[in-house]
Structure formats: structure tokens, C-alpha cells
Scaffold this motif. Structure first.
Motif, PDB file in Angstrom:
ATOM      1  N   MET A 303       0.823  -1.208   0.000  1.00 45.27           N
ATOM      2  CA  MET A 303       0.000   0.000   0.000  1.00 45.27           C
ATOM      3  C   MET A 303       0.862   1.265   0.000  1.00 45.27           C
ATOM      4  O   MET A 303       0.506   2.268  -0.633  1.00 45.27           O
ATOM      5  N   LEU A 304       1.990   1.229   0.667  1.00 45.58           N
ATOM      6  CA  LEU A 304       2.898   2.379   0.614  1.00 45.58           C
ATOM      7  C   LEU A 304       3.444   2.574  -0.800  1.00 45.58           C
ATOM      8  O   LEU A 304       3.587   3.710  -1.273  1.00 45.58           O
ATOM      9  N   VAL A 307       0.633   4.201  -2.891  1.00 46.03           N
ATOM     10  CA  VAL A 307       0.519   5.639  -2.620  1.00 46.03           C
ATOM     11  C   VAL A 307       1.668   6.392  -3.286  1.00 46.03           C
ATOM     12  O   VAL A 307       1.472   7.473  -3.878  1.00 46.03           O
ATOM     13  N   THR A 308       2.853   5.832  -3.225  1.00 49.99           N
ATOM     14  CA  THR A 308       4.010   6.454  -3.882  1.00 49.99           C
ATOM     15  C   THR A 308       3.793   6.561  -5.390  1.00 49.99           C
ATOM     16  O   THR A 308       4.123   7.582  -6.006  1.00 49.99           O
ATOM     17  N   HIS A 311       1.410   9.426  -6.332  1.00 48.42           N
ATOM     18  CA  HIS A 311       1.927  10.759  -6.034  1.00 48.42           C
ATOM     19  C   HIS A 311       3.087  11.153  -6.938  1.00 48.42           C
ATOM     20  O   HIS A 311       3.265  12.333  -7.238  1.00 48.42           O
ATOM     21  N   SER A 375     -12.637   8.674  -4.917  1.00 48.56           N
ATOM     22  CA  SER A 375     -11.798   9.082  -6.050  1.00 48.56           C
ATOM     23  C   SER A 375     -12.589   9.900  -7.058  1.00 48.56           C
ATOM     24  O   SER A 375     -12.066  10.849  -7.653  1.00 48.56           O
ATOM     25  N   THR A 381      -5.772  10.495  -6.944  1.00 47.98           N
ATOM     26  CA  THR A 381      -4.603  10.558  -6.059  1.00 47.98           C
ATOM     27  C   THR A 381      -5.011  10.622  -4.596  1.00 47.98           C
ATOM     28  O   THR A 381      -4.514   9.856  -3.759  1.00 47.98           O
ATOM     29  N   THR A 382      -5.947  11.526  -4.263  1.00 48.00           N
ATOM     30  CA  THR A 382      -6.389  11.669  -2.870  1.00 48.00           C
ATOM     31  C   THR A 382      -7.121  10.429  -2.389  1.00 48.00           C
ATOM     32  O   THR A 382      -6.907   9.950  -1.266  1.00 48.00           O
ATOM     33  N   THR A 384      -6.865   7.306  -3.480  1.00 51.75           N
ATOM     34  CA  THR A 384      -5.932   6.191  -3.317  1.00 51.75           C
ATOM     35  C   THR A 384      -5.062   6.376  -2.079  1.00 51.75           C
ATOM     36  O   THR A 384      -4.765   5.415  -1.363  1.00 51.75           O
ATOM     37  N   THR A 385      -4.654   7.604  -1.822  1.00 47.88           N
ATOM     38  CA  THR A 385      -3.835   7.872  -0.639  1.00 47.88           C
ATOM     39  C   THR A 385      -4.591   7.539   0.633  1.00 47.88           C
ATOM     40  O   THR A 385      -4.051   6.896   1.546  1.00 47.88           O
ATOM     41  N   GLY A 388      -5.027   3.659   0.782  1.00 50.52           N
ATOM     42  CA  GLY A 388      -3.782   2.945   1.038  1.00 50.52           C
ATOM     43  C   GLY A 388      -3.267   3.142   2.446  1.00 50.52           C
ATOM     44  O   GLY A 388      -2.777   2.195   3.082  1.00 50.52           O
ATOM     45  N   THR A 389      -3.394   4.367   2.966  1.00 48.91           N
ATOM     46  CA  THR A 389      -2.931   4.645   4.325  1.00 48.91           C
ATOM     47  C   THR A 389      -3.751   3.875   5.349  1.00 48.91           C
ATOM     48  O   THR A 389      -3.205   3.275   6.286  1.00 48.91           O
TER      49      THR A 389
END
Length: 416
Positions: A303-304, A307-308, A311, A375, A381-382, A384-385, A388-389
Motif C-alpha cells: 500500500m505504501l 501511494v508512492t 503521487h 476518487s 490521487t487523494t 488512493t492515498t 492505502g494509508t
């Protein structure tokens, strides 16, 4: 004693114990694989259907969630019915429903048809993850329960990965993509029916499965609750991560690579589930607690990486996220199934498998849908972030539970 003597003694021991040839343990896993090929075969085609039918990412996740709804509804019934009536009375209707799903997918002209097909697929998958996986254990016999857990788990994830790859290649290279894909899948399901009809299953004793309602929230016998909870704590974040990659992976690929290629989309899903398959063979000799903790950590890393990727627009990060998510699911699934196989008697095993999958698939249906609509509202992007977090935090919590609470509660033999 020579090597030949050892092999002969082992064969005679297996015969005295009434064990079937080991090839049947592998064949018993084939219906699980065939149905899970169907479970994700539609994944590369969603971009095509989305273009033709004009639905949003939120609608796409709802279509996917209808599969989860059918699966969860099936799990409320199929495990108990399988333990009371036998594996074949559940597996054969499930395979028939899967064939119906192929027909609806092949002729779909709108979102409603996709929803119906996904719902039917979910019901079939729910029956297979309870009755089908228990059938593998039944065929294997008491002396091969670890092998049965490994093969049943790998059959599930390998089929889940083969489906999108097969669909992506067929839909890009042959005419009438949706018809071709699901005609081939129907052929695979027909071979699974033949295997089930000939499967050497022992007759179950109906009273051993216990009483109670036929439709109920599945559970485990007294004394196995902690094993179920530990399995769910790691399996649920893992399968939720792969569900998210499956539902929105094509959109991420389109944004990062500027491609709608169904082969690329299918290959991404295949890589994810190939990782889930291979890692289970790699860790099968480790202690169960080690498998669970490592699976949780791998899901969090996946998940990290996701997110990467969104971004930074990093294709390597996306390419790493998929196999990491797959490995996390694979280890969580193997650990959970191994725990249940080691503690739950055969007469309650299908219901126990159903309980594990209810705990895993419930968040796998709810969280990706929420992320899909988020989404649409705030951007990919937001959304998914946030997803994922949250999922990484859940995975870390599950790994911590397995590490701390698992002391003394997880049998200390290996997961194989």
C-alpha cells in the motif's frame, strides 16, 4: 533402509491409511482454480465496457462489489450445507451457476447484465471457497492436511491471476472479445464438473456437522476462535489490497502509462496473483506466526508503494505494489487456512473456511467501493492515498496481533 525401501514403506503406509493417490489431491484443487479464473476474468474488459456503456469509476466499484455481495450471501449457506450434505451437492450447482455467469457476461449489453453476472459469479465463488477448499482437505486425508491447505490456497490465487491474463490476451488477439473470453472459461468449467463427478470423497456423517440453522453467519467450534481471528486479521487487509488493485488498477494504468491495453491490465493482475502463489511455496516451511506477521508487513509495504506510485507517477512503484499486495494476501490466506486445518475437525471445516472468507471479503467489498466514490469526488490521487494509508494501518495492526497475541495460540509447527 534404502531410499527404495523408504518409498515403498511410505506407499504401503498410505495404502493402509486408505489415502488416495496424491494426484487426486492436486486434481481436487482444479475446480477451485477454474471458478477463480472466472472471478477475475472480467477485470481487463471493464475498460472496454466502461467505454461502451459510459459508467464512472464509482459504478465500476459497485459492479465489483456485487460480486462480494453474492459471495458473502453464499458463504452464509454453503459452508453449513456442505458440511451436512457433502461437497458435491454444493460444488455441482456452483459450477452450473458459474456457467450461467459466463453466458450473461458474453451477452452483456448494459450495467445491469454486468451486475447480474458478477452476482452469480460471487455466489459460485462463495460455494467454492467453502466446499471446494474443504473437498481438497477431505481428498488429501488426515496425513496431508498441510499439503491440502497449500494447494487449496494456491489454487484460489493462481486462478484469480490466470483469469485476467487469459482474458487480456484473448480479448486483444481474437475477435468478439467478451464472447471468446467467456467461451474459453466455460470450457474450463466443464472440465471442473468432470473432476467433481469423479472426485473420491468420503461420505460425511450428517450429525457430525452439528445442528442449528442452515443459513447463518458461519463460525468455528469452541476453542478455534482465536485461530480464526488471527487469520482474519492478516487475510482481510491482504485480500482488500488485491481487490482494490483489481477494481481500479486499469484506471491507475491509464493515468500512469497512458494505456488502456487489456493485456497490460491482465498482466498486472497476473503478476499480483502469481506472487501470491509463489510466496506460499516459498514460506510453507516457516512457522505459522512468521507467515502471518510477514504477510501483514508485505501488505503494508504494497500500500505504501501504491501511494508512492500515484503521487510520483512512478511506474516501478506501481509494478512493485501489485506483487507486494499479492504476496500479502497469499501469506495471510495460507496462514489462516493452515490454522483452521490444524484445529477444526473435517465435519466443520467448510463452515470454518466460510467464516475466514466472510471476515476477509467483507472489508474487501466495502473499502474499495468507498475508495472508488471518494476518487470520483476528490480525485484518484487523494482517494488512493486515503485508502492505502488506512489499509496499511489495518495490516500493521493485524501483524501486531499475530505477533503478540499469537504467542501460545498458534500451533508451533510449520504452515506447509
Amino acid at each position: 533402509m534404502t531410499g527404495t525401501d523408504v518409498r515403498t514403506a511410505g506407499t504401503e503406509c498410505g495404502r493402509r491409511a486408505g489415502e488416495v493417490p496424491v494426484r487426486w489431491v492436486w486434481l481436487a484443487a482444479w475446480p477451485v482454480t477454474a471458478v477463480f479464473v472466472l472471478s477475475n476474468a472480467a477485470t481487463p474488459l471493464y475498460v472496454l465496457w466502461q467505454r461502451e456503456m459510459g459508467f464512472t469509476k464509482g459504478t465500476l466499484t459497485v459492479v465489483f462489489a456485487c460480486y462480494i455481495a453474492g459471495l458473502l450471501g453464499s458463504l452464509l449457506v454453503s459452508g453449513v450445507v456442505s458440511d451436512r450434505l457433502g461437497r458435491k451437492p454444493v460444488l455441482l450447482p456452483a459450477l452450473g451457476l458459474a456457467l450461467v455467469s459466463c453466458l450473461v457476461f458474453a451477452t452483456a449489453g448494459g450495467v445491469v447484465a454486468l451486475i447480474v453476472a458478477r452476482l452469480c459469479t460471487g455466489i459460485a465463488v462463495g460455494a467454492v471457497v467453502s466446499a471446494g477448499m474443504a473437498a481438497v482437505t477431505d481428498v488429501a486425508g488426515p496425513g496431508r492436511r498441510r499439503l491440502a491447505a497449500l494447494l487449496a490456497s494456491c489454487a484460489m490465487v493462481f486462478g484469480a491471476g490466470l483469469g485476467p491474463l487469459l482474458a487480456g490476451v484473448l480479448s486483444e488477439t481474437l475477435p468478439a472479445p467478451t464472447v471468446t473470453v467467456f467461451a474459453v472459461e466455460a470450457g474450463l468449467l466443464a472440465t471442473a464438473v468432470a473432476v467433481v463427478l469423479r472426485m473420491p470423497l468420503r461420505r460425511l456423517t450428517p450429525t457430525a456437522a452439528g445442528g442449528g440453522a442452515w443459513a447463518r453467519v458461519p463460525g468455528v467450534p469452541r476453542g478455534a476462535g482465536w485461530q480464526l481471528a488471527l487469520g482474519i486479521a492478516v487475510f482481510a487487509p491482504g485480500i482488500t489490497a488485491t481487490s482494490f488493485v483489481l477494481s481500479l488498477g486499469p484506471s491507475l494504468l491509464s493515468g500512469l502509462l497512458g494505456t488502456g491495453s487489456r493485456v497490460v491490465s491482465g498482466a498486472l493482475a497476473f503478476a499480483m496473483f502469481l506472487s501470491a502463489t509463489g510466496v506460499q511455496f516459498a514460506v510453507r516451511r516457516l512457522r505459522r506466526r512468521t507467515v502471518l506477521v510477514t504477510g501483514a508487513a508485505t501488505t503494508a509495504l504494497g500500500m505504501l508503494a501504491l501511494v508512492t506510485a500515484v503521487h510520483t507517477g512512478s511506474v516501478p512503484a506501481l509494478a512493485a505494489a501489485a506483487p507486494l499486495a499479492g504476496a500479502g494476501q497469499g501469506m495471510g490466506q495460507l496462514g489462516g487456512l493452515s490454522l483452521l486445518n490444524s484445529t477444526v475437525p473435517g465435519a466443520r471445516l467448510a463452515e470454518a473456511n466460510a467464516a475466514l472468507n466472510v471476515g476477509g471479503y467483507l472489508p474487501a467489498g466495502l473499502l474499495p467501493v468507498s475508495a472508488g466514490y471518494l476518487s470520483d469526488a476528490v480525485g484518484l490521487t487523494t482517494g488512493t492515498t486515503a485508502f492505502g494509508t488506512a489499509l496499511a494501518a489495518l495490516a500493521i495492526a493485524g501483524g501486531g496481533l499475530a505477533l503478540v497475541a499469537g504467542r501460545g495460540r498458534i500451533p508451533q509447527d510449520t504452515a506447509r
